[in-house]
Design an enzyme around this catalytic site. Structure first.
Site, short mmCIF file in Angstrom:
data_model
loop_
_atom_site.label_atom_id
_atom_site.label_comp_id
_atom_site.label_asym_id
_atom_site.label_seq_id
_atom_site.Cartn_x
_atom_site.Cartn_y
_atom_site.Cartn_z
N PRO A 43 0.83 -1.21 0.00
CA PRO A 43 0.00 0.00 0.00
C PRO A 43 0.87 1.27 0.00
O PRO A 43 2.09 1.19 0.05
CB PRO A 43 -0.75 -0.14 1.32
CG PRO A 43 0.26 -0.78 2.23
CD PRO A 43 1.14 -1.64 1.38
N TRP A 44 0.20 2.42 0.02
CA TRP A 44 0.91 3.69 -0.09
C TRP A 44 1.21 4.34 1.26
O TRP A 44 1.87 5.36 1.30
CB TRP A 44 0.11 4.69 -0.94
CG TRP A 44 -1.35 4.77 -0.57
CD1 TRP A 44 -2.38 4.17 -1.24
CD2 TRP A 44 -1.94 5.45 0.55
NE1 TRP A 44 -3.57 4.44 -0.60
CE2 TRP A 44 -3.33 5.22 0.50
CE3 TRP A 44 -1.43 6.23 1.58
CZ2 TRP A 44 -4.21 5.74 1.44
CZ3 TRP A 44 -2.30 6.74 2.53
CH2 TRP A 44 -3.68 6.50 2.45
N LYS B 13 4.66 -5.38 -6.24
CA LYS B 13 3.96 -4.26 -6.88
C LYS B 13 3.61 -3.23 -5.81
O LYS B 13 2.72 -3.45 -5.00
CB LYS B 13 2.67 -4.74 -7.56
CG LYS B 13 2.11 -3.65 -8.48
CD LYS B 13 0.64 -3.80 -8.76
CE LYS B 13 -0.23 -3.31 -7.64
NZ LYS B 13 -0.07 -1.87 -7.34
N PRO B 14 4.34 -2.10 -5.80
CA PRO B 14 3.97 -1.05 -4.85
C PRO B 14 2.69 -0.37 -5.28
O PRO B 14 2.22 -0.57 -6.41
CB PRO B 14 5.16 -0.08 -4.92
CG PRO B 14 5.82 -0.34 -6.23
CD PRO B 14 5.48 -1.75 -6.65
N SER C 160 -6.42 -2.84 1.63
CA SER C 160 -7.75 -2.80 2.25
C SER C 160 -8.35 -4.20 2.27
O SER C 160 -7.92 -5.11 1.55
CB SER C 160 -8.65 -1.86 1.47
OG SER C 160 -8.85 -2.40 0.18
N THR D 164 -9.53 -5.29 -1.14
CA THR D 164 -8.43 -5.76 -1.99
C THR D 164 -8.00 -7.16 -1.57
O THR D 164 -7.71 -8.01 -2.42
CB THR D 164 -7.24 -4.77 -1.90
OG1 THR D 164 -7.68 -3.52 -2.43
CG2 THR D 164 -6.04 -5.25 -2.66
N GLU E 246 -2.57 -8.84 4.95
CA GLU E 246 -2.52 -7.82 6.02
C GLU E 246 -3.47 -6.72 5.60
O GLU E 246 -3.15 -5.93 4.71
CB GLU E 246 -1.09 -7.25 6.15
CG GLU E 246 -0.05 -8.25 6.58
CD GLU E 246 -0.21 -8.69 8.01
OE1 GLU E 246 -1.00 -8.07 8.75
OE2 GLU E 246 0.44 -9.67 8.39
N CYS F 291 -3.00 1.29 9.57
CA CYS F 291 -3.97 0.22 9.84
C CYS F 291 -4.15 -0.02 11.33
O CYS F 291 -5.19 -0.54 11.75
CB CYS F 291 -3.54 -1.06 9.14
SG CYS F 291 -1.84 -1.49 9.53
N GLU G 119 -13.39 1.85 8.24
CA GLU G 119 -12.02 2.37 8.29
C GLU G 119 -11.98 3.70 7.55
O GLU G 119 -12.32 3.77 6.37
CB GLU G 119 -11.06 1.37 7.62
CG GLU G 119 -9.62 1.80 7.77
CD GLU G 119 -8.64 0.81 7.15
OE1 GLU G 119 -8.87 0.37 6.01
OE2 GLU G 119 -7.64 0.49 7.82
P1 NAD Z 1 -5.57 -0.70 -1.45
O1 NAD Z 1 -6.23 -1.95 -1.01
O2 NAD Z 1 -6.32 0.25 -2.27
O3 NAD Z 1 -4.26 -1.04 -2.30
C1 NAD Z 1 -3.22 -1.84 -1.79
C2 NAD Z 1 -2.44 -2.40 -2.95
O4 NAD Z 1 -3.26 -3.36 -3.63
C3 NAD Z 1 -2.03 -1.38 -4.00
O5 NAD Z 1 -0.74 -1.72 -4.48
C4 NAD Z 1 -3.10 -1.55 -5.06
O6 NAD Z 1 -2.66 -1.13 -6.35
C5 NAD Z 1 -3.33 -3.04 -5.00
N1 NAD Z 1 -4.65 -3.48 -5.47
C6 NAD Z 1 -5.83 -2.82 -5.33
N2 NAD Z 1 -6.84 -3.57 -5.83
C7 NAD Z 1 -6.28 -4.73 -6.28
C8 NAD Z 1 -6.80 -5.90 -6.88
N3 NAD Z 1 -8.12 -6.02 -7.15
N4 NAD Z 1 -5.97 -6.90 -7.18
C9 NAD Z 1 -4.65 -6.80 -6.92
N5 NAD Z 1 -4.08 -5.70 -6.36
C10 NAD Z 1 -4.89 -4.68 -6.03
O7 NAD Z 1 -4.99 -0.07 -0.12
P2 NAD Z 1 -4.25 1.30 0.06
O8 NAD Z 1 -5.30 2.36 -0.04
O9 NAD Z 1 -3.03 1.38 -0.80
O10 NAD Z 1 -3.74 1.16 1.59
C11 NAD Z 1 -4.57 1.37 2.64
C12 NAD Z 1 -5.11 0.05 3.16
O11 NAD Z 1 -4.04 -0.81 3.55
C13 NAD Z 1 -5.93 0.27 4.43
O12 NAD Z 1 -7.08 -0.53 4.39
C14 NAD Z 1 -4.97 -0.20 5.54
O13 NAD Z 1 -5.61 -0.59 6.72
C15 NAD Z 1 -4.26 -1.32 4.87
N6 NAD Z 1 -2.99 -1.59 5.56
C16 NAD Z 1 -2.90 -2.71 6.34
C17 NAD Z 1 -1.72 -2.99 7.04
C18 NAD Z 1 -1.59 -4.22 7.90
O14 NAD Z 1 -0.49 -4.54 8.33
N7 NAD Z 1 -2.67 -4.94 8.20
C19 NAD Z 1 -0.63 -2.12 6.92
C20 NAD Z 1 -0.76 -0.99 6.13
C21 NAD Z 1 -1.95 -0.73 5.44
#
Ligand code: NAD
Length: 465
Positions: free
Chosen positions: A130-131, A155-156, A208, A211, A229, A263, A357
């Site tokens: 994630p970002w 993949k970031p 998320s 995802t 995660e 998170c 969230e």
């Molecule tokens: P996101 O779910 O939008 O994206 C995360 C990653 O998944 C990105 O690289 C995105 O491009 C990729 N992605 C999105 N949809 C996808 C799909 N259908 N198939 C494959 N890859 C896909 O999350 P975000 O907005 O980048 O980050 C925030 C989220 O991450 C929050 O929900 C947060 O709680 C969670 N997070 C969890 C932890 C943990 O340790 N549990 C740590 C940090 C962040």
């Protein structure tokens, strides 16, 4: 092509080409070739490369800080003096963990046979990050997988790819086989191409909960291992004997660190009704001292939210919230995507602001009557990642923490983590652990070698030894 935007001023930083979905297969193939070499490296050899990587990251601190701060808007001091040294410590831990993988025990488990349990890497791991903490997340995804002997294609998130690209360059410079850590760039389509690629043996995602589901679905046909995660909605439980000033400082730090884009952020504070008014005041005072500011201003506590769209989303939650706004509740005028630290009191437990969230610097306060109700409210969301208990009574703190359905509970604090301690959740927060020996083990499988060392004898293979 993804255009990168600096969230602190809204300006364009530059463009990063997206990997074409069909080129993902090429990256996976290259990673597999590198895996053939790395798989046979001894634990000591792997550890040496990871230790050199940690040194190179340390030497590259200024550049990594510049890249991470430009893309995320987080205060430079927070990254340079906190997150980066922590990521370096993680790498050194993974280097050590590579040399102490459990499961290599041997013994006579069945008469006439010596059993050897061998841990083997899984193969090519597809990781998605994630970002919110781009560099730390890249280290948490790639570090344990590489320590266990795998290759990684990571993949970031599309807005924050550059520190991950830099990590891969440094890894090769540290002596890793070319292509062992590959980076593919782009959004969900590239993520799905990675998850479904037949050459990927395991997928690991931090993102998320939605995802996580999409990734799990993508991994079904290949029956791939998944490591998830996901999101969180951490409660903080404040009992009547808590030191309220310390609590307010700790909970507000937990709620606003990284502008609440965390998170494990403290998001719901449940307070014993007998001290509710006082505690809400203490939280408001602590929140009023949090300084949003330019990331390069050493006095800034928090930076902007990641994007204009995310700021609108956070504000949408606040505008629709049940309860009363005690502090903040508004976007801060630009440039940049800043949002005021916000406290909402008397929120309704079943409402969106308590259940969803938000991923912004927004804290909701709710009173409770008695320990049972505190536990019930804390467990009453789809998530189960983090929590904290605030009390002077250690027995109560322990008793309550045992009843919380979460991956971590802090007592009289909220947020600290250590490389040795597993990080991960339950319920909608996913499964699998980052950091710790457990993370390294999750990226490996145990194999049983059974060697006959005595003369053959008539026996039933399934007879208990
Ligand atoms: P996101 O779910 O939008 O994206 C995360 C990653 O998944 C990105 O690289 C995105 O491009 C990729 N992605 C999105 N949809 C996808 C799909 N259908 N198939 C494959 N890859 C896909 O999350 P975000 O907005 O980048 O980050 C925030 C989220 O991450 C929050 O929900 C947060 O709680 C969670 N997070 C969890 C932890 C943990 O340790 N549990 C740590 C940090 C962040």
């Amino acid at each position: 092509m993804t255009t990168l935007i600096n969230p602190a001023d809204g300006r364009t930083i530059g463009d990063v080409p997206d990997t074409a979905a069909e080129d993902v297969a090429g990256a996976v193939q290259t990673a597999r070739e590198a895996f053939e070499q790395w798989r046979d490296a001894t634990p000591g050899e792997r550890a040496r490369v990871l230790l050199r990587l940690a040194d190179l990251v340390e030497g590259d601190a200024d550049e990594l800080t510049r890249l991470e701060v430009e893309e995320t808007g987080k205060p430079a001091a927070v990254f340079r003096d906190g997150e980066l040294p922590f990521a370096i410590d993680n790498l050194r831990f993974f280097a050590g963990a590579a040399r102490s993988l459990e499961g290599t025990g041997a013994g006579v488990l069945s008469k006439g046979y010596t059993s050897v349990l061998v841990r083997r890497p899984i193969g090519v791991v597809g990781s998605i990050s994630p970002w919110n903490f781009p560099f730390i997340m890249a280290v948490w995804k790639a570090g344990p997988a590489l320590a266990a002997g795998n290759a990684v294609v990571i993949k970031p998130a599309p807005r924050t790819p550059r520190t991950t690209l830099r990590l891969a360059e440094l890894f090769t410079a540290a002596g890793a086989p070319d292509g062992l850590l590959q980076v593919v760039t782009g959004g969900a389509d590239v993520g799905q191409a990675l998850v479904t690629d037949p050459g990927v043996d395991m997928v690991s995602v931090t993102g998320s909960t939605e995802t996580g589901r999409a990734v799990m679905r993508g991994a079904v046909d290949g029956l791939k291992r998944v490591h998830l995660e996901l999101g969180g909605k951490a409660p903080a439980l404040v009992f009547e004997d808590a030191a309220l000033e310390d609590m307010a400082a700790g909970v507000v730090m937990g709620a606003t660190y990284n502008t609440g884009q965390d998170c494990t952020a403290a998001t719901r504070v449940y307070i014993d009704r007998s001290r509710y008014g006082e505690a809400v005041e203490a939280l408001r005072d602590a929140l009023s001292r949090v300084r949003p500011g330019d990331p390069w201003d050493e006095g800034a506590d928090i930076g902007p939210l990641i994007s204009a769209a995310h700021r609108d989303r956070v504000h949408g939650f606040v505008s629709r919230a049940s309860g009363r706004i005690v502090w903040g509740g508004t976007p801060i005028d630009g440039p940049g995507f800043y949002y005021s630290p916000t406290l909402i009191a008397d929120a309704d437990q079943s409402s969106e602001i308590v259940q969803s969230e938000i991923f912004g610097p927004v804290l909701v306060a709710v009173p409770f009557d008695g320990e049972d109700e505190a536990v019930r409210l804390a467990n009453d969301t789809p998530y189960g990642l983090a929590s904290s208990v605030w009390s002077a009574d250690v027995s109560r703190a322990l008793r309550v923490s045992h009843r919380l359905d979460v991956g971590v509970t802090w007592v009289n604090d909220h947020l600290p983590i250590a490389s040795e301690a597993p990080h991960g959740g339950v319920k909608g927060s996913g499964f699998g652990k980052d950091m710790s020996q457990e993370a390294v083990q999750e990226y490996s499988v145990t194999r049983h070698l059974m060697i006959k060392h005595a003369a053959p004898q008539a026996r039933d293979s399934f007879r208990p030894a």
